[in-house]
Design an enzyme around this catalytic site. Structure first.
Site, short mmCIF file in Angstrom:
data_model
loop_
_atom_site.label_atom_id
_atom_site.label_comp_id
_atom_site.label_asym_id
_atom_site.label_seq_id
_atom_site.Cartn_x
_atom_site.Cartn_y
_atom_site.Cartn_z
N GLY A 37 -7.67 -4.98 6.40
CA GLY A 37 -7.41 -4.05 7.76
C GLY A 37 -7.56 -3.94 8.91
O GLY A 37 -7.71 -2.59 9.84
N LYS A 95 0.62 -1.33 0.20
CA LYS A 95 -0.09 0.35 -0.30
C LYS A 95 0.36 1.44 -0.13
O LYS A 95 2.00 1.26 -0.97
CB LYS A 95 -0.86 -0.25 1.22
CG LYS A 95 -1.75 -1.54 1.64
CD LYS A 95 -2.92 -1.00 2.20
CE LYS A 95 -3.27 -2.76 2.15
NZ LYS A 95 -4.30 -2.29 3.32
N GLU A 121 -9.30 -0.61 -1.27
CA GLU A 121 -9.71 1.06 -1.44
C GLU A 121 -9.37 1.68 -2.54
O GLU A 121 -9.74 2.73 -2.86
CB GLU A 121 -8.07 0.97 -0.68
CG GLU A 121 -8.34 0.52 0.49
CD GLU A 121 -6.54 -0.56 0.86
OE1 GLU A 121 -5.73 0.05 0.89
OE2 GLU A 121 -6.88 -1.37 1.98
N SER A 139 -6.60 -9.12 6.39
CA SER A 139 -5.89 -9.71 7.59
C SER A 139 -5.18 -11.37 8.23
O SER A 139 -5.01 -11.73 8.60
CB SER A 139 -7.12 -9.67 8.51
OG SER A 139 -7.72 -8.05 8.99
C1 PEP Z 1 -5.31 -6.29 1.11
O1 PEP Z 1 -3.93 -4.23 0.87
O2 PEP Z 1 -5.20 -6.75 0.05
C2 PEP Z 1 -5.12 -6.69 3.11
C3 PEP Z 1 -5.34 -7.55 3.01
O3 PEP Z 1 -4.95 -5.95 3.94
P1 PEP Z 1 -5.09 -6.48 5.29
O4 PEP Z 1 -4.01 -7.92 4.72
O5 PEP Z 1 -4.18 -5.29 6.43
O6 PEP Z 1 -5.97 -6.79 6.12
#
Ligand code: PEP
Length: 251
Positions: free
Chosen positions: A174, A11, A98, A214
């Site tokens: 996230g 990101k 996002e 996550s």
């Molecule tokens: C992502 O951004 O694709 C993602 C899965 O983030 P996280 O692992 O932090 O949930």
């Protein structure tokens, strides 16, 4: 046989120096002792060229987090597929939640981007997934089906040979709250059956479907052991070398 793919979506994190540090830590630990796992990192645009040089002669491969659908022109602030290829990218994340929510990207734009990626030999990591309210309203399958049918419209099986799908429930991204292995498996199975209907059973059997949301060392073994989960798209936990490596090793 389909391959497991672990991809790290950095990101908007890590400037150039932090990127160099993280890549050198990853390189020390990630060797070809895991031959059935493909490992991809997706740093910010500003680190791609350096990352490409640093991962040369390692098993780590390079992806970008986004791109625009046009080849060149008056699109201030955008990056084209061939620009990504020119700095060593082989993959590009498209349709991340996002991008869909913060930057209002609809399925039709994501479809154009997937077409542009395959035309330029970039493998799309195509993200789909429902919001919490969509899950609570019982329309998870409907939403995911629409994202996939509209996102892949007009694309043939041959053009999609390198496609990776990432199922990422938006409520799990996230938030620290992952889908249970059963919840994730149910949607992965649905996606594989849908791909079989849209294309063919052999194509569906061979397509990599990652789970994202996550994923961390504490939950990756259970998630990755589900029959239709073929790896992970990792956000937060890919920013520390040790947790990303543990996730790779959980395959
Ligand atoms: C992502 O951004 O694709 C993602 C899965 O983030 P996280 O692992 O932090 O949930």
């Amino acid at each position: 046989m389909r391959k497991n793919v672990i991809a790290g979506n950095w990101k908007m994190n890590n400037d150039l120096n932090a990127s160099i540090r993280l890549i050198s830590e990853l390189k020390k630990e990630l060797s070809d002792k895991n031959p059935n796992v493909k490992i991809i990192i997706c740093p910010p645009f500003t680190s791609l060229e350096t990352a490409s040089a640093l991962i040369k002669d390692s098993i780590i491969e390079l992806g970008a987090q986004n791109m625009y659908s046009e080849e060149s022109g008056a699109f201030t602030g955008e990056i084209s597929p061939n620009m990504l290829v020119s700095v060593g990218c082989k993959y590009v994340i498209l349709g991340h939640s996002e991008r869909r929510t913060i930057f209002n990207e609809p399925n039709q734009l994501i479809n154009k981007k997937i077409k542009a990626a395959v035309k330029n030999n970039l493998a799309p990591i195509f993200c789909v997934g429902e919001t919490l309210s969509e899950r609570e309203n019982g329309i998870t399958f409907k939403v995911v089906e629409q994202q996939i049918t509209e996102g892949l419209e007009g694309l043939s099986e041959t053009e999609l040979q390198n496609l990776i799908i990432a199922y990422e429930p938006v409520w799990a991204i996230g938030t620290g709250r992952n889908a249970t292995p059963e919840q994730a498996q149910e949607v992965h199975k649905f996606i594989r059956e849908l791909i079989s209907k849209l294309y063919s059973s052999s194509f569906a059997a061979n397509i990599t479907i990652q789970y994202g949301g996550s994923v961390k060392p504490e939950n990756s073994i259970e998630l990755m052991s589900q029959p239709d989960i073929d790896g992970a798209l990792v956000g937060g936990a890919c920013l520390k070398a040790d947790s990303f490596i543990k996730i790779v090793e959980s395959i």
